[in-house]
Motif scaffolding. Structure first.
Motif, PDB file in Angstrom:
ATOM      1  N   LEU A 101       0.841  -1.197   0.000  1.00 54.48           N
ATOM      2  CA  LEU A 101       0.000   0.000   0.000  1.00 54.48           C
ATOM      3  C   LEU A 101       0.874   1.244   0.000  1.00 54.48           C
ATOM      4  N   THR A 102       1.943   1.205   0.751  1.00 54.66           N
ATOM      5  CA  THR A 102       2.852   2.340   0.793  1.00 54.66           C
ATOM      6  C   THR A 102       3.485   2.551  -0.578  1.00 54.66           C
ATOM      7  N   ASP A 103       3.923   1.474  -1.225  1.00 52.83           N
ATOM      8  CA  ASP A 103       4.508   1.593  -2.561  1.00 52.83           C
ATOM      9  C   ASP A 103       3.518   2.200  -3.537  1.00 52.83           C
ATOM     10  N   GLU A 104       2.263   1.792  -3.450  1.00 54.44           N
ATOM     11  CA  GLU A 104       1.241   2.341  -4.350  1.00 54.44           C
ATOM     12  C   GLU A 104       1.085   3.841  -4.114  1.00 54.44           C
ATOM     13  N   LYS A 105       1.007   4.232  -2.860  1.00 54.54           N
ATOM     14  CA  LYS A 105       0.848   5.648  -2.513  1.00 54.54           C
ATOM     15  C   LYS A 105       2.073   6.450  -2.949  1.00 54.54           C
TER      16      LYS A 105
ATOM     17  N   GLY B  72      10.198   7.890  -0.357  1.00 54.11           N
ATOM     18  CA  GLY B  72      10.257   6.795   0.603  1.00 54.11           C
ATOM     19  C   GLY B  72      11.230   7.138   1.697  1.00 54.11           C
ATOM     20  N   LYS B  73      12.147   6.205   1.969  1.00 56.85           N
ATOM     21  CA  LYS B  73      13.189   6.502   2.959  1.00 56.85           C
ATOM     22  C   LYS B  73      14.526   5.996   2.435  1.00 56.85           C
ATOM     23  N   GLY B  74      15.588   6.671   2.865  1.00 57.66           N
ATOM     24  CA  GLY B  74      16.919   6.298   2.434  1.00 57.66           C
ATOM     25  C   GLY B  74      17.363   7.103   1.229  1.00 57.66           C
ATOM     26  N   LYS B  75      18.278   6.506   0.465  1.00 60.78           N
ATOM     27  CA  LYS B  75      18.865   7.196  -0.684  1.00 60.78           C
ATOM     28  C   LYS B  75      19.061   6.209  -1.827  1.00 60.78           C
ATOM     29  N   ILE B  76      19.152   6.770  -3.033  1.00 61.37           N
ATOM     30  CA  ILE B  76      19.520   5.966  -4.189  1.00 61.37           C
ATOM     31  C   ILE B  76      20.811   6.506  -4.772  1.00 61.37           C
TER      32      ILE B  76
ATOM     33  N   GLY C 153       4.223   5.595  -5.255  1.00 57.68           N
ATOM     34  CA  GLY C 153       4.257   5.592  -6.717  1.00 57.68           C
ATOM     35  C   GLY C 153       3.386   6.684  -7.303  1.00 57.68           C
ATOM     36  N   LYS C 154       2.206   6.862  -6.734  1.00 56.14           N
ATOM     37  CA  LYS C 154       1.317   7.934  -7.210  1.00 56.14           C
ATOM     38  C   LYS C 154       1.929   9.308  -6.951  1.00 56.14           C
ATOM     39  N   GLN C 155       2.614   9.436  -5.802  1.00 57.25           N
ATOM     40  CA  GLN C 155       3.286  10.700  -5.484  1.00 57.25           C
ATOM     41  C   GLN C 155       4.381  10.993  -6.514  1.00 57.25           C
ATOM     42  N   VAL C 156       5.174   9.987  -6.846  1.00 59.43           N
ATOM     43  CA  VAL C 156       6.252  10.152  -7.835  1.00 59.43           C
ATOM     44  C   VAL C 156       5.665  10.491  -9.201  1.00 59.43           C
ATOM     45  N   GLU C 157       4.627   9.761  -9.612  1.00 61.36           N
ATOM     46  CA  GLU C 157       3.994  10.035 -10.910  1.00 61.36           C
ATOM     47  C   GLU C 157       3.449  11.458 -10.969  1.00 61.36           C
ATOM     48  N   LYS C 158       2.849  11.919  -9.875  1.00 65.76           N
ATOM     49  CA  LYS C 158       2.310  13.280  -9.836  1.00 65.76           C
ATOM     50  C   LYS C 158       3.440  14.300  -9.960  1.00 65.76           C
ATOM     51  N   THR C 159       4.536  14.074  -9.232  1.00 65.92           N
ATOM     52  CA  THR C 159       5.669  14.993  -9.272  1.00 65.92           C
ATOM     53  C   THR C 159       6.272  15.067 -10.673  1.00 65.92           C
TER      54      THR C 159
END
Length: 170
Positions: A54-58, A111-115, A60-66
């Motif tokens: 559920l968190t990934d879905e939420k 999310g959390k952390g870094k890439i 993901g939508k945040q990233v797509e919106k951005t």
């Protein structure tokens, strides 16, 4: 969201890859996955994957919106490709770019952390990006060699990462 490159051959490869991923995911789902029976009221979920799904879905939508990729299509004149992946899976892209033209790369991690982001161009770019939902932008100029874009989650990082490549305005 998956990559949306223009060439038909890449679309077929992408579809085949997604089908394989769906089959593997279906075969390796944990007992608390989507096919498990619903828990009774008052019973706590024992599987953390449901909560993270559920968190990934939420996220993901945040990233797509951005990135404004939720409704993007190949008919947009400046659009080249976009994608969305789990941070733990990372992403790897070799966009189909025209030599000598300029492009804009946008990457968002939520999310959390870094890439760790690396872009193989004439002068390679290596960047650590926080998974804080802020857009990282990089201008690219296509040369004779293909440009490779790789994003990998650093230890402990979770969430979703998306990218978008557009032709630069003239």
């Amino acid at each position: 969201m998956t990559k949306q490159p223009r060439p038909l051959g890449r679309n077929l490869v992408l579809c085949a890859s997604l089908l394989c991923a769906a089959v593997v995911t279906g075969c390796t789902s944990d007992p608390g996955g989507p096919s498990a029976p619903a828990s009774s009221p008052g019973q706590q979920q024992k599987s953390p994957s449901n909560a993270s799904g559920l968190t990934d879905e939420k996220l993901g939508k945040q990233v797509e919106k951005t990135l404004d990729t939720a409704e993007v299509s190949d008919s947009e004149p400046l659009f080249v490709e976009a994608g969305l992946e789990r941070v733990g899976d990372g992403f790897h892209s070799v966009p189909d770019l025209t030599r000598g033209h300029s492009y804009k790369l946008s990457v968002v991690c939520a999310g959390k952390g870094k890439i760790s982001l690396s872009i193989a161009v004439k002068k390679p770019v290596r960047q650590t990006i926080d998974c804080d939902g802020v857009t990282f932008r990089q201008r690219l100029t296509a040369s004779a060699a293909p440009i490779k874009i790789d994003g990998d989650g650093m230890p402990g990082a979770t969430g979703m990462v998306g990218w978008r490549v557009d032709k630069a305005d003239k």
